[in-house]
Design a protein around this motif. Sequence first.
Motif, short mmCIF file in Angstrom:
data_model
loop_
_atom_site.label_atom_id
_atom_site.label_comp_id
_atom_site.label_asym_id
_atom_site.label_seq_id
_atom_site.Cartn_x
_atom_site.Cartn_y
_atom_site.Cartn_z
N LYS A 77 77.52 54.07 15.15
CA LYS A 77 77.54 53.28 13.93
C LYS A 77 78.82 53.50 13.13
CE LYS A 77 72.53 53.04 13.23
NZ LYS A 77 71.38 53.55 12.43
N GLN A 78 79.33 54.74 13.13
CA GLN A 78 80.49 55.04 12.31
C GLN A 78 81.80 55.11 13.10
OE1 GLN A 78 82.11 58.63 12.09
NE2 GLN A 78 81.40 58.53 14.22
N ASN A 79 81.73 55.05 14.40
CA ASN A 79 82.93 55.19 15.23
C ASN A 79 83.83 53.95 15.18
OD1 ASN A 79 84.58 56.26 17.55
ND2 ASN A 79 83.73 54.43 18.51
N LYS A 80 85.13 54.18 15.12
CA LYS A 80 86.11 53.09 15.10
C LYS A 80 87.06 53.16 16.30
CE LYS A 80 84.58 51.81 11.04
NZ LYS A 80 83.75 50.60 10.92
N GLU A 81 86.86 54.14 17.17
CA GLU A 81 87.77 54.33 18.29
C GLU A 81 87.23 53.72 19.58
OE1 GLU A 81 89.93 58.17 18.74
OE2 GLU A 81 88.40 58.92 17.34
N LYS A 82 88.14 53.56 20.54
CA LYS A 82 87.77 53.17 21.89
C LYS A 82 88.19 54.29 22.83
CE LYS A 82 87.42 48.17 21.72
NZ LYS A 82 87.68 46.92 22.47
N PHE A 83 87.53 54.34 24.00
CA PHE A 83 87.78 55.40 24.95
C PHE A 83 87.95 54.83 26.35
CE2 PHE A 83 85.50 57.19 21.40
CZ PHE A 83 86.12 58.41 21.17
N ASP B 125 64.81 54.60 26.52
CA ASP B 125 65.26 53.74 25.42
C ASP B 125 66.53 54.29 24.77
OD1 ASP B 125 63.77 55.91 24.54
OD2 ASP B 125 62.88 54.87 22.85
N PHE B 126 66.65 55.61 24.65
CA PHE B 126 67.85 56.21 24.09
C PHE B 126 69.04 56.01 25.03
CE2 PHE B 126 64.74 58.26 21.47
CZ PHE B 126 65.40 58.60 20.30
N VAL B 127 68.81 56.26 26.32
CA VAL B 127 69.89 56.12 27.31
C VAL B 127 70.38 54.68 27.37
CG1 VAL B 127 70.53 56.41 29.72
CG2 VAL B 127 68.98 58.04 28.65
N TYR B 128 69.46 53.75 27.34
CA TYR B 128 69.82 52.34 27.37
C TYR B 128 70.75 51.99 26.20
CZ TYR B 128 69.28 47.25 27.52
OH TYR B 128 69.54 45.89 27.58
N ARG B 129 70.39 52.44 25.00
CA ARG B 129 71.24 52.19 23.83
C ARG B 129 72.60 52.86 23.99
NH1 ARG B 129 66.69 53.45 20.75
NH2 ARG B 129 67.69 55.30 19.84
N ASP B 130 72.59 54.08 24.49
CA ASP B 130 73.86 54.79 24.68
C ASP B 130 74.78 54.05 25.65
OD1 ASP B 130 73.26 56.84 22.92
OD2 ASP B 130 72.61 58.25 24.47
N ILE B 131 74.21 53.52 26.71
CA ILE B 131 75.02 52.77 27.67
C ILE B 131 75.57 51.49 27.04
CG2 ILE B 131 74.99 51.49 29.84
CD1 ILE B 131 72.85 53.46 30.84
N ILE B 132 74.71 50.72 26.40
CA ILE B 132 75.14 49.47 25.77
C ILE B 132 76.23 49.74 24.72
CG2 ILE B 132 74.43 47.56 24.29
CD1 ILE B 132 73.50 47.31 27.20
N ASN B 133 76.00 50.75 23.88
CA ASN B 133 76.99 51.07 22.84
C ASN B 133 78.28 51.58 23.46
OD1 ASN B 133 75.48 50.39 20.54
ND2 ASN B 133 74.38 52.33 20.58
N SER B 134 78.19 52.31 24.56
CA SER B 134 79.39 52.82 25.23
C SER B 134 80.21 51.68 25.81
CB SER B 134 79.00 53.81 26.33
OG SER B 134 78.40 54.97 25.80
N LEU B 135 79.53 50.71 26.41
CA LEU B 135 80.24 49.58 27.01
C LEU B 135 81.03 48.79 25.96
CD1 LEU B 135 77.53 48.29 29.50
CD2 LEU B 135 79.77 49.23 30.11
N LYS B 136 80.58 48.84 24.71
CA LYS B 136 81.26 48.11 23.64
C LYS B 136 82.56 48.78 23.22
CE LYS B 136 76.97 46.27 21.65
NZ LYS B 136 76.04 46.33 20.48
N ILE B 137 82.72 50.07 23.56
CA ILE B 137 83.91 50.78 23.07
C ILE B 137 84.76 51.39 24.18
CG2 ILE B 137 82.86 51.27 20.82
CD1 ILE B 137 82.51 54.20 21.82
N ILE B 138 84.62 50.87 25.41
CA ILE B 138 85.53 51.32 26.45
C ILE B 138 86.75 50.41 26.46
CG2 ILE B 138 83.88 52.50 27.95
CD1 ILE B 138 83.86 49.96 29.70
N ASN B 139 87.89 51.00 26.76
CA ASN B 139 89.12 50.23 26.89
C ASN B 139 89.09 49.38 28.15
OD1 ASN B 139 90.58 51.14 24.56
ND2 ASN B 139 90.90 53.10 25.58
N LEU B 140 89.94 48.39 28.20
CA LEU B 140 90.08 47.56 29.39
C LEU B 140 90.38 48.45 30.59
CD1 LEU B 140 90.16 44.52 30.19
CD2 LEU B 140 92.66 44.68 30.01
#
Length: 210
Positions: free
Chosen positions: A60-66, A78-93
Amino acid sequence: MKRYDIINHLIRINNYKSFLEIGTQEHINISNIIVDKKISVDPDPEVNADFTISSDDFFKQNKEKFDIIFVDGLHHADFVYRDIINSLKIINLGGCVVVHDVIPNSYESQLIPLEKTLSTGSGIWNGDVWKSWIKLRTERKDLIMKVVNTDHGCGIIYPTKYGKGDFISSYNNGYYTFDKDLILSSLNLISPNEFLTLFDKPINKDYIFI
């Protein structure tokens, strides 16, 4: 082959510079990762992570990409699913997500919560991570998803063109009951040697998010 061997291989081949770890525990993994920038997230104050907050709060507070993100937090689907979805939103190309504990060791090892597994005397707790993995495979047609059959199952995810992903139409008609053979046939397993062959060059960046 351990999870950090897989992650370090991906870092070398893709020339990744940044790594995010969700769920650090005893620092077994992150201490073995070789990369320019490492960030850890774990709500347990005794872990001494860079961010002592839940993964939900971090995202929620992160502004970086990795470049590469390792998901090894609370092993509830349910937690893992959210972690994966949220991670996919902040990976670099060209980046990817690695998920631990995708292969349940036994029926007892995938019980939720942890206390149920402990009450059976099982010394291994994978949680029901497998459910989140298979659920994602039935929903997304734009993700490459491979599970390296080692170290309790290390899943690798990265985007591809729509329709070119590792999609399956369903799992047991939507009923996520434990069936080890059915689970294994639905994960898209590869051996450690197949991993080294498939990931011997940088991940293709020719895709768009939808």
